[in-house]
Design an enzyme around this catalytic site. Structure first.
Site: not given
Length: 305
Positions: A25, A87, A107, A141-143, A160
């Site tokens: 990334e 971002k 990510v 998160s969209a992750d 995280k």
């Protein structure tokens, strides 16, 4: 091939020949640390991947083009631009491309572009997840959504530590994402090797990881695979101490009304400030560790193909 996608010739040749490639990334370059440390770290990660037999493919959006495999000059550019670069998550891609703008991939977007380029394995620091207090803020998160739908194996040091880890695991389970602990039965918590939470399965070698990925493809299953690789013991921080620091950072973010995509950069910067930089060193070392494992896994996967 996607008309907006530029694949570095070395990366394209490796993918076409079934050689090992590892995606990286670019948010960690632009938003993760100051210049020139960000560029030095990014280039060292690429070197580690090469030393372990794979081709690195750092991913970003530059001038509206989706880039799979950056040059040294492009990495330098991102590092110097820093937080002036957007971002870029899934919701940003079409706008950035249409406007001919730059974006540092998270990510989520790294997985998307890696998949477009035919890259199966991606090394990062830690994934995003369910933020603390998400039951009222809905900050997720969209992750996690991307892991549920995009066929890429993500090697990380867990989610995280600033997140709600139990809810993050629940969300991944709902999305059908297997969480594999590398030589551990416990989910690592980014800065620390332990969290008290169990992973789905323990996997003990790059060859075993490659076999899982190959089987995933052969079965025609959708979605990603998450590999949780603990930070090296020498750099693991004291769990109680780092959790107290995170609690302090989260409280300050709440006071300042920080939310959305600004939350993670703020919290990581605040943790770095409070720990006197120790957390940044831990972050760098765990990325190096993940790059090595991802490259070894890519080599083993290539041997199976």
């Amino acid at each position: 091939m996607n008309q907006y996608l530029d694949v570095n010739p070395e990366v394209a040749q490796a993918v076409a020949q079934g050689k090992p490639v590892v995606a990286l990334e670019s948010t960690i370059i632009s938003h993760g640390m100051p210049y020139p440390q960000n560029v030095e770290t990014a280039l060292q990660v690429e070197r580690i991947i090469r030393e372990n037999g794979a081709v690195p493919a750092t991913i970003a959006v530059l001038g509206g083009r989706l880039k799979a495999g950056l040059t040294k000059e492009e990495i330098e550019y991102l590092g110097k631009q820093g937080q002036a670069v957007t971002k870029a998550s899934r919701r940003d891609l079409s706008v950035l491309v249409a406007q001919g703008a730059d974006g540092a991939t998270t990510v989520t977007t790294t997985m998307m572009i890696a998949h477009m380029a035919g890259i199966k394995i991606f090394a990062t620091g830690g994934i995003g997840g369910v933020h603390r207090g998400a039951e009222t803020t809905m900050d997720i998160s969209a992750d996690l959504e991307e892991l549920g739908q995009t066929d890429v194996m993500v090697v990380c040091a867990g989610a995280k530590a600033i997140l709600d880890l139990p809810l993050t695991l629940e969300y991944l389970e709902t999305k059908g994402v297997p969480v594999l602990g590398y030589q551990t039965k416990e989910l690592p918590a980014f800065y620390t090797r332990t969290s008290g939470l169990a992973v789905d399965y323990q996997v003990n070698s790059p060859e075993e990881l490659a076999k899982v990925l190959k089987t995933h493809h052969t079965l025609g299953l959708k979605g990603g695979i998450l590999v949780a690789n603990p930070i090296p013991q020498a750099y693991s921080m004291d769990a109680d101490a780092i959790n107290a620091v995170i609690d302090q950072a989260v409280a300050e973010a709440d006071e300042k009304g920080i939310h959305g995509k600004q939350t993670t950069p703020f919290l990581l910067a605040k943790v770095k400030e409070i720990t006197g930089g120790d957390s940044l060193e831990a972050n760098i070392q765990l990325v190096f560790n993940n790059a090595k494992l991802a490259a070894q896994t890519a080599v083993a996967y290539s041997a199976l193909s």
